[in-house]
Design a protein around this motif. Structure first.
Motif, PDB file in Angstrom:
ATOM      1  N   GLU A  44     -22.773 -18.032  41.623  1.00  0.00           N
ATOM      2  CA  GLU A  44     -23.755 -18.627  40.728  1.00  0.00           C
ATOM      3  C   GLU A  44     -23.060 -19.313  39.548  1.00  0.00           C
ATOM      4  OE1 GLU A  44     -27.497 -15.549  41.426  1.00  0.00           O
ATOM      5  OE2 GLU A  44     -26.471 -15.632  39.505  1.00  0.00           O
ATOM      6  N   ARG A  45     -23.788 -20.202  38.922  1.00  0.00           N
ATOM      7  CA  ARG A  45     -23.295 -20.863  37.723  1.00  0.00           C
ATOM      8  C   ARG A  45     -23.363 -19.862  36.571  1.00  0.00           C
ATOM      9  NH1 ARG A  45     -25.214 -26.967  36.866  1.00  0.00           N
ATOM     10  NH2 ARG A  45     -24.567 -26.860  39.056  1.00  0.00           N
ATOM     11  N   VAL A  46     -22.261 -19.700  35.852  1.00  0.00           N
ATOM     12  CA  VAL A  46     -22.205 -18.707  34.785  1.00  0.00           C
ATOM     13  C   VAL A  46     -21.837 -19.345  33.457  1.00  0.00           C
ATOM     14  CG1 VAL A  46     -21.668 -16.811  36.353  1.00  0.00           C
ATOM     15  CG2 VAL A  46     -19.797 -18.085  35.290  1.00  0.00           C
ATOM     16  N   PHE A  47     -22.306 -18.732  32.405  1.00  0.00           N
ATOM     17  CA  PHE A  47     -22.064 -19.190  31.046  1.00  0.00           C
ATOM     18  C   PHE A  47     -20.603 -18.962  30.669  1.00  0.00           C
ATOM     19  CE2 PHE A  47     -22.866 -19.968  26.660  1.00  0.00           C
ATOM     20  CZ  PHE A  47     -22.103 -19.045  25.962  1.00  0.00           C
ATOM     21  N   VAL A  48     -20.034 -19.959  29.951  1.00  0.00           N
ATOM     22  CA  VAL A  48     -18.653 -19.846  29.476  1.00  0.00           C
ATOM     23  C   VAL A  48     -18.595 -19.824  27.950  1.00  0.00           C
ATOM     24  CG1 VAL A  48     -16.405 -20.989  29.408  1.00  0.00           C
ATOM     25  CG2 VAL A  48     -17.732 -20.966  31.538  1.00  0.00           C
ATOM     26  N   ALA A  49     -19.214 -20.819  27.312  1.00  0.00           N
ATOM     27  CA  ALA A  49     -19.128 -20.930  25.854  1.00  0.00           C
ATOM     28  C   ALA A  49     -20.251 -21.828  25.363  1.00  0.00           C
ATOM     29  CB  ALA A  49     -17.777 -21.498  25.432  1.00  0.00           C
ATOM     30  N   ALA A  50     -20.603 -21.658  24.082  1.00  0.00           N
ATOM     31  CA  ALA A  50     -21.663 -22.472  23.484  1.00  0.00           C
ATOM     32  C   ALA A  50     -21.308 -22.796  22.046  1.00  0.00           C
ATOM     33  CB  ALA A  50     -22.999 -21.740  23.540  1.00  0.00           C
ATOM     34  N   ILE A  51     -21.843 -23.925  21.577  1.00  0.00           N
ATOM     35  CA  ILE A  51     -21.647 -24.311  20.188  1.00  0.00           C
ATOM     36  C   ILE A  51     -22.930 -24.936  19.666  1.00  0.00           C
ATOM     37  CG2 ILE A  51     -20.701 -26.600  20.741  1.00  0.00           C
ATOM     38  CD1 ILE A  51     -18.681 -26.061  18.398  1.00  0.00           C
ATOM     39  N   SER A  57     -20.713 -21.014  14.452  1.00  0.00           N
ATOM     40  CA  SER A  57     -21.055 -19.876  15.306  1.00  0.00           C
ATOM     41  C   SER A  57     -20.861 -20.137  16.790  1.00  0.00           C
ATOM     42  CB  SER A  57     -22.511 -19.447  15.055  1.00  0.00           C
ATOM     43  OG  SER A  57     -22.727 -19.158  13.703  1.00  0.00           O
ATOM     44  N   PRO A  58     -19.691 -20.626  17.202  1.00  0.00           N
ATOM     45  CA  PRO A  58     -19.468 -20.713  18.639  1.00  0.00           C
ATOM     46  C   PRO A  58     -19.402 -19.314  19.224  1.00  0.00           C
ATOM     47  CG  PRO A  58     -17.417 -21.075  17.470  1.00  0.00           C
ATOM     48  CD  PRO A  58     -18.498 -21.021  16.426  1.00  0.00           C
ATOM     49  N   TYR A  59     -19.817 -19.177  20.466  1.00  0.00           N
ATOM     50  CA  TYR A  59     -19.625 -17.889  21.096  1.00  0.00           C
ATOM     51  C   TYR A  59     -19.286 -18.053  22.562  1.00  0.00           C
ATOM     52  CZ  TYR A  59     -24.436 -17.690  22.967  1.00  0.00           C
ATOM     53  OH  TYR A  59     -25.591 -17.918  23.642  1.00  0.00           O
ATOM     54  N   TYR A  60     -18.712 -16.988  23.112  1.00  0.00           N
ATOM     55  CA  TYR A  60     -18.017 -17.074  24.384  1.00  0.00           C
ATOM     56  C   TYR A  60     -18.396 -15.926  25.307  1.00  0.00           C
ATOM     57  CZ  TYR A  60     -15.068 -20.081  21.512  1.00  0.00           C
ATOM     58  OH  TYR A  60     -14.611 -21.067  20.667  1.00  0.00           O
ATOM     59  N   ALA A  61     -18.275 -16.195  26.585  1.00  0.00           N
ATOM     60  CA  ALA A  61     -18.339 -15.113  27.554  1.00  0.00           C
ATOM     61  C   ALA A  61     -17.113 -14.226  27.354  1.00  0.00           C
ATOM     62  CB  ALA A  61     -18.350 -15.675  28.969  1.00  0.00           C
ATOM     63  N   ASP A  62     -17.259 -12.953  27.620  1.00  0.00           N
ATOM     64  CA  ASP A  62     -16.168 -12.007  27.390  1.00  0.00           C
ATOM     65  C   ASP A  62     -14.908 -12.388  28.160  1.00  0.00           C
ATOM     66  OD1 ASP A  62     -18.232  -8.994  27.132  1.00  0.00           O
ATOM     67  OD2 ASP A  62     -17.684 -10.527  25.666  1.00  0.00           O
ATOM     68  N   PHE A  63     -15.071 -12.959  29.331  1.00  0.00           N
ATOM     69  CA  PHE A  63     -13.899 -13.222  30.174  1.00  0.00           C
ATOM     70  C   PHE A  63     -13.065 -14.411  29.682  1.00  0.00           C
ATOM     71  CE2 PHE A  63     -15.923 -16.769  32.202  1.00  0.00           C
ATOM     72  CZ  PHE A  63     -17.250 -16.405  32.398  1.00  0.00           C
ATOM     73  N   LEU A 102     -31.704 -22.782  20.249  1.00  0.00           N
ATOM     74  CA  LEU A 102     -30.528 -21.943  20.108  1.00  0.00           C
ATOM     75  C   LEU A 102     -29.838 -21.774  21.460  1.00  0.00           C
ATOM     76  CD1 LEU A 102     -31.897 -19.185  17.710  1.00  0.00           C
ATOM     77  CD2 LEU A 102     -30.464 -21.149  17.140  1.00  0.00           C
ATOM     78  N   ALA A 103     -28.566 -21.467  21.396  1.00  0.00           N
ATOM     79  CA  ALA A 103     -27.798 -21.310  22.622  1.00  0.00           C
ATOM     80  C   ALA A 103     -28.362 -20.192  23.488  1.00  0.00           C
ATOM     81  CB  ALA A 103     -26.348 -21.022  22.290  1.00  0.00           C
ATOM     82  N   SER A 104     -28.219 -20.379  24.766  1.00  0.00           N
ATOM     83  CA  SER A 104     -28.653 -19.382  25.738  1.00  0.00           C
ATOM     84  C   SER A 104     -27.577 -19.257  26.803  1.00  0.00           C
ATOM     85  CB  SER A 104     -29.971 -19.814  26.381  1.00  0.00           C
ATOM     86  OG  SER A 104     -30.269 -19.013  27.508  1.00  0.00           O
ATOM     87  N   ARG A 105     -27.465 -18.070  27.359  1.00  0.00           N
ATOM     88  CA  ARG A 105     -26.519 -17.847  28.448  1.00  0.00           C
ATOM     89  C   ARG A 105     -27.136 -18.135  29.811  1.00  0.00           C
ATOM     90  NH1 ARG A 105     -22.060 -14.241  27.014  1.00  0.00           N
ATOM     91  NH2 ARG A 105     -22.115 -13.895  24.758  1.00  0.00           N
ATOM     92  N   ALA A 106     -28.415 -18.462  29.818  1.00  0.00           N
ATOM     93  CA  ALA A 106     -29.127 -18.692  31.076  1.00  0.00           C
ATOM     94  C   ALA A 106     -29.124 -20.175  31.412  1.00  0.00           C
ATOM     95  CB  ALA A 106     -30.553 -18.177  30.964  1.00  0.00           C
ATOM     96  N   ALA A 107     -28.590 -20.509  32.565  1.00  0.00           N
ATOM     97  CA  ALA A 107     -28.499 -21.911  32.965  1.00  0.00           C
ATOM     98  C   ALA A 107     -29.874 -22.560  33.043  1.00  0.00           C
ATOM     99  CB  ALA A 107     -27.781 -22.020  34.303  1.00  0.00           C
ATOM    100  N   GLU A 108     -30.879 -21.795  33.422  1.00  0.00           N
ATOM    101  CA  GLU A 108     -32.211 -22.380  33.583  1.00  0.00           C
ATOM    102  C   GLU A 108     -32.846 -22.789  32.259  1.00  0.00           C
ATOM    103  OE1 GLU A 108     -31.216 -19.409  34.609  1.00  0.00           O
ATOM    104  OE2 GLU A 108     -32.644 -17.818  34.086  1.00  0.00           O
ATOM    105  N   ASP A 109     -32.246 -22.400  31.150  1.00  0.00           N
ATOM    106  CA  ASP A 109     -32.773 -22.767  29.838  1.00  0.00           C
ATOM    107  C   ASP A 109     -32.305 -24.141  29.366  1.00  0.00           C
ATOM    108  OD1 ASP A 109     -32.641 -19.402  28.435  1.00  0.00           O
ATOM    109  OD2 ASP A 109     -34.157 -20.413  29.657  1.00  0.00           O
ATOM    110  N   TYR A 110     -31.437 -24.768  30.125  1.00  0.00           N
ATOM    111  CA  TYR A 110     -30.866 -26.044  29.715  1.00  0.00           C
ATOM    112  C   TYR A 110     -31.527 -27.197  30.441  1.00  0.00           C
ATOM    113  CZ  TYR A 110     -27.397 -23.489  27.132  1.00  0.00           C
ATOM    114  OH  TYR A 110     -26.786 -22.666  26.216  1.00  0.00           O
TER     115      TYR A 110
END
Length: 123
Positions: A44-51, A57-63, A102-110
């Motif tokens: 699946e498509r996964v979140f990496v980072a957002a700005i 307040s950039p934020y990142y996936a833990d990996f 606001l940023a979201s980690r869910a691809a369907e929100d974009y």
């Protein structure tokens, strides 16, 4: 509306670096949250980072924490993803995406997506 075009992907050895760019067109680019996602084959498509729109307040996936850095230049309508210490597990197609909220980690929100750029990390 905003149109997005990614660039900068390629083949790199493990431990190396790449810098991705997401160039946008559209007068309202500076009002959008921009995120990077990635999708490996069969996954699946996964979140990496957002700005956020103002670059704060950039934020990142833990990996990717400590290895990747997201930034933006609204004057150039471009968002960047600097990727260091790359691992074979980072191999994927990388997409940038935009949303008005606001940023979201869910691809369907974009609402808006680029076509993607391939990143391949060899061991």
């Amino acid at each position: 509306q905003v149109q997005l075009v990614e660039s900068g992907g390629g083949l790199v050895q493990a431990g190396g670096s790449l810098s991705l760019s997401c160039a946008a067109s559209g007068r309202t680019f500076s009002t959008y949250t921009i995120s990077w996602f990635r999708q490996a084959p069969g996954e699946e498509r996964v979140f990496v980072a957002a700005i956020s729109w103002n670059g704060k307040s950039p934020y990142y996936a833990d990996f990717v924490k400590g290895r990747f850095t997201i930034s933006r230049d609204n004057a150039k309508a471009t968002v960047y993803l600097q990727m260091n210490s790359l691992k074979p597990a980072d191999t994927a197609i990388y997409y940038c995406a935009a949303r008005s909220f606001l940023a979201s980690r869910a691809a369907e929100d974009y609402s808006y997506w680029g076509q993607g750029t391939q990143v391949t990390v060899s061991s």
